[in-house]
Design a protein around this motif. Sequence first.
Motif, PDB file in Angstrom:
ATOM      1  N   THR A   1      23.268 -11.539 -62.599  1.00  0.00           N
ATOM      2  CA  THR A   1      24.279 -12.565 -62.839  1.00  0.00           C
ATOM      3  C   THR A   1      24.574 -13.329 -61.554  1.00  0.00           C
ATOM      4  N   PRO A   2      24.957 -14.582 -61.670  1.00  0.00           N
ATOM      5  CA  PRO A   2      25.291 -15.369 -60.471  1.00  0.00           C
ATOM      6  C   PRO A   2      26.443 -14.757 -59.693  1.00  0.00           C
ATOM      7  N   GLU A   3      27.410 -14.137 -60.401  1.00  0.00           N
ATOM      8  CA  GLU A   3      28.547 -13.515 -59.721  1.00  0.00           C
ATOM      9  C   GLU A   3      28.076 -12.460 -58.718  1.00  0.00           C
ATOM     10  N   ARG A   4      27.128 -11.664 -59.125  1.00  0.00           N
ATOM     11  CA  ARG A   4      26.662 -10.584 -58.250  1.00  0.00           C
ATOM     12  C   ARG A   4      26.061 -11.127 -56.964  1.00  0.00           C
ATOM     13  N   TYR A   5      25.300 -12.196 -57.066  1.00  0.00           N
ATOM     14  CA  TYR A   5      24.707 -12.768 -55.860  1.00  0.00           C
ATOM     15  C   TYR A   5      25.758 -13.478 -55.012  1.00  0.00           C
ATOM     16  N   ALA A   6      26.720 -14.092 -55.689  1.00  0.00           N
ATOM     17  CA  ALA A   6      27.776 -14.798 -54.946  1.00  0.00           C
ATOM     18  C   ALA A   6      28.627 -13.812 -54.154  1.00  0.00           C
ATOM     19  N   ILE A   7      28.919 -12.670 -54.769  1.00  0.00           N
ATOM     20  CA  ILE A   7      29.736 -11.670 -54.088  1.00  0.00           C
ATOM     21  C   ILE A   7      28.963 -11.058 -52.924  1.00  0.00           C
ATOM     22  N   LEU A   8      27.686 -10.803 -53.127  1.00  0.00           N
ATOM     23  CA  LEU A   8      26.855 -10.299 -52.023  1.00  0.00           C
ATOM     24  C   LEU A   8      26.901 -11.271 -50.852  1.00  0.00           C
ATOM     25  N   GLU A   9      26.748 -12.547 -51.164  1.00  0.00           N
ATOM     26  CA  GLU A   9      26.760 -13.614 -50.167  1.00  0.00           C
ATOM     27  C   GLU A   9      28.031 -13.543 -49.306  1.00  0.00           C
ATOM     28  N   LYS A  10      29.178 -13.504 -49.988  1.00  0.00           N
ATOM     29  CA  LYS A  10      30.459 -13.489 -49.278  1.00  0.00           C
ATOM     30  C   LYS A  10      30.647 -12.205 -48.485  1.00  0.00           C
ATOM     31  N   ALA A  11      30.180 -11.104 -49.044  1.00  0.00           N
ATOM     32  CA  ALA A  11      30.331  -9.810 -48.365  1.00  0.00           C
ATOM     33  C   ALA A  11      29.604  -9.835 -47.028  1.00  0.00           C
ATOM     34  N   VAL A  12      28.426 -10.426 -47.010  1.00  0.00           N
ATOM     35  CA  VAL A  12      27.641 -10.486 -45.784  1.00  0.00           C
ATOM     36  C   VAL A  12      28.285 -11.458 -44.801  1.00  0.00           C
ATOM     37  N   GLU A  13      28.863 -12.521 -45.358  1.00  0.00           N
ATOM     38  CA  GLU A  13      29.475 -13.558 -44.531  1.00  0.00           C
ATOM     39  C   GLU A  13      30.744 -13.070 -43.832  1.00  0.00           C
ATOM     40  N   LEU A  14      31.529 -12.241 -44.543  1.00  0.00           N
ATOM     41  CA  LEU A  14      32.792 -11.744 -43.986  1.00  0.00           C
ATOM     42  C   LEU A  14      32.532 -10.809 -42.810  1.00  0.00           C
ATOM     43  N   SER A  15      33.531 -10.685 -41.969  1.00  0.00           N
ATOM     44  CA  SER A  15      33.418  -9.753 -40.854  1.00  0.00           C
ATOM     45  C   SER A  15      33.411  -8.330 -41.399  1.00  0.00           C
ATOM     46  N   ALA A  16      33.047  -7.391 -40.578  1.00  0.00           N
ATOM     47  CA  ALA A  16      32.964  -5.996 -40.992  1.00  0.00           C
ATOM     48  C   ALA A  16      34.296  -5.493 -41.539  1.00  0.00           C
ATOM     49  N   HIS A  17      34.229  -4.470 -42.377  1.00  0.00           N
ATOM     50  CA  HIS A  17      35.424  -3.764 -42.873  1.00  0.00           C
ATOM     51  C   HIS A  17      36.337  -4.631 -43.712  1.00  0.00           C
ATOM     52  N   PHE A  18      35.772  -5.435 -44.564  1.00  0.00           N
ATOM     53  CA  PHE A  18      36.629  -6.257 -45.412  1.00  0.00           C
ATOM     54  C   PHE A  18      37.140  -5.439 -46.592  1.00  0.00           C
ATOM     55  N   GLY A  19      38.313  -5.851 -47.081  1.00  0.00           N
ATOM     56  CA  GLY A  19      38.894  -5.206 -48.249  1.00  0.00           C
ATOM     57  C   GLY A  19      38.621  -6.041 -49.485  1.00  0.00           C
ATOM     58  N   VAL A  20      38.947  -5.487 -50.647  1.00  0.00           N
ATOM     59  CA  VAL A  20      38.694  -6.177 -51.908  1.00  0.00           C
ATOM     60  C   VAL A  20      39.437  -7.508 -51.955  1.00  0.00           C
ATOM     61  N   ASP A  21      40.701  -7.467 -51.582  1.00  0.00           N
ATOM     62  CA  ASP A  21      41.515  -8.673 -51.635  1.00  0.00           C
ATOM     63  C   ASP A  21      41.008  -9.766 -50.722  1.00  0.00           C
ATOM     64  N   GLN A  22      40.568  -9.321 -49.538  1.00  0.00           N
ATOM     65  CA  GLN A  22      40.037 -10.265 -48.551  1.00  0.00           C
ATOM     66  C   GLN A  22      38.835 -11.001 -49.129  1.00  0.00           C
TER      67      GLN A  22
ATOM     68  N   ALA B   1      38.702 -14.939 -50.152  1.00  0.00           N
ATOM     69  CA  ALA B   1      37.678 -15.767 -49.511  1.00  0.00           C
ATOM     70  C   ALA B   1      36.890 -16.546 -50.564  1.00  0.00           C
ATOM     71  N   MET B   2      36.638 -15.892 -51.687  1.00  0.00           N
ATOM     72  CA  MET B   2      35.872 -16.575 -52.727  1.00  0.00           C
ATOM     73  C   MET B   2      36.711 -17.657 -53.405  1.00  0.00           C
ATOM     74  N   GLU B   3      37.996 -17.368 -53.593  1.00  0.00           N
ATOM     75  CA  GLU B   3      38.892 -18.375 -54.167  1.00  0.00           C
ATOM     76  C   GLU B   3      38.926 -19.607 -53.271  1.00  0.00           C
ATOM     77  N   SER B   4      39.124 -19.342 -51.963  1.00  0.00           N
ATOM     78  CA  SER B   4      39.184 -20.445 -50.996  1.00  0.00           C
ATOM     79  C   SER B   4      37.911 -21.272 -51.031  1.00  0.00           C
ATOM     80  N   ALA B   5      36.807 -20.614 -51.245  1.00  0.00           N
ATOM     81  CA  ALA B   5      35.535 -21.318 -51.281  1.00  0.00           C
ATOM     82  C   ALA B   5      35.325 -22.015 -52.618  1.00  0.00           C
ATOM     83  N   GLY B   6      36.317 -21.895 -53.503  1.00  0.00           N
ATOM     84  CA  GLY B   6      36.219 -22.589 -54.779  1.00  0.00           C
ATOM     85  C   GLY B   6      35.342 -21.888 -55.801  1.00  0.00           C
ATOM     86  N   TYR B   7      35.040 -20.596 -55.526  1.00  0.00           N
ATOM     87  CA  TYR B   7      34.206 -19.856 -56.467  1.00  0.00           C
ATOM     88  C   TYR B   7      35.077 -18.774 -57.089  1.00  0.00           C
ATOM     89  N   HIS B   8      35.395 -18.941 -58.356  1.00  0.00           N
ATOM     90  CA  HIS B   8      36.294 -17.965 -58.974  1.00  0.00           C
ATOM     91  C   HIS B   8      35.569 -16.839 -59.695  1.00  0.00           C
TER      92      HIS B   8
END
Lengths: 149, 149
Positions: free
Chosen positions: A27-48, A52-59
């Motif tokens: 699914t596109p969601e799975r790849y989008a979330i992977l993308e953001k996870a790699v982009e974020l700094s280490a040790h990110f939380g679920v909310d973070q 980040a995805m909301e801010s990027a306009g991807y819900h």
Amino acid sequence: MQNQPSEIQLLRGQLTDFLQNNHLRKTPERYAILEKAVELSAHFGVDQLYNAMESAGYHVSRATVYNTLELLCEAGILNRHLFATNQARYEVARGSHLHLICRRCGAIREVDEPDLTSRLLSEPYGDFIPEYSSTIVYGICGECQAKSR
Amino acid sequence: MQNQPSEIQLLRGQLTDFLQNNHLRKTPERYAILEKAVELSAHFGVDQLYNAMESAGYHVSRATVYNTLELLCEAGILNRHLFATNQARYEVARGSHLHLICRRCGAIREVDEPDLTSRLLSEPYGDFIPEYSSTIVYGICGECQAKSR
DNA sequence: CTTTCTGCAAAAGCTTTGCACTCAA
DNA sequence: TTGAGTGCAAAGCTTTTGCAGAAAG
């Protein structure tokens, strides 16, 4: 001459392999979330990640974020840690390091420890199959020491 | 000839010292909770301790359990860990070992590792003062492997 | 006597669950 | 076409907080 594949390309491939091998949907969601996870700094939380995805306009819904992060752990792409707080933290599985956690303020510092992970994972644990390790040293950070003086 | 002091006697003394040094009150609840904490098997949760005390006919409020367990950590008597679940686990601070946690069922197994703790705590971390360490190896336990076959 | 500590209950925060709808295969 | 996956909202758990009353010093 071909370019070296970037980390995200490798990880996308790793995810695709995992999904195919387990008859799961790409699914596109799975790849989008992977993308953001790699982009974020280490040790990110679920909310973070969610924000980040909301801010990027991807819900995506929170439930999907939870589901997908667990799936990425299952695929060996992310590692899940629980530090001082009861909020799960994720990081891309790479390098060997330990975490210094301040018991006062919860600050997280990463310290490289080249052989630690391989040493912990190569030990014999009987019928237990080790996958990844999480080493935490709890204590008080310099800033909090200064404050209490 | 004097008897060797038992562990609980030593710990009670340690708590008394800590309370005196910090001008805190020696309430019966604090000693009762210490008692139960030592009596329980390793890695007990807040609820487990709370229920054990209820069963024993000694009532304390949950808030007091939370407060006191934090105080006992502060005193260096207990260590607080967060394993796979988001429920804090406590254990009496003794020995050097790591924890094997099953990602499926959450089972906890303790493995002795004599030098691990001292090695982790004696390393130089700049202005961070280390107090105790928590090493977790995540993986799949034998039982869960058997189930998924 | 004073101030800390306890008890109780409500509130807060993270995560899970149930159900209807969507879309990848 | 069909069942896995997503979105939404409610529910579930653990932990924290606020305040009145109890008791240590």
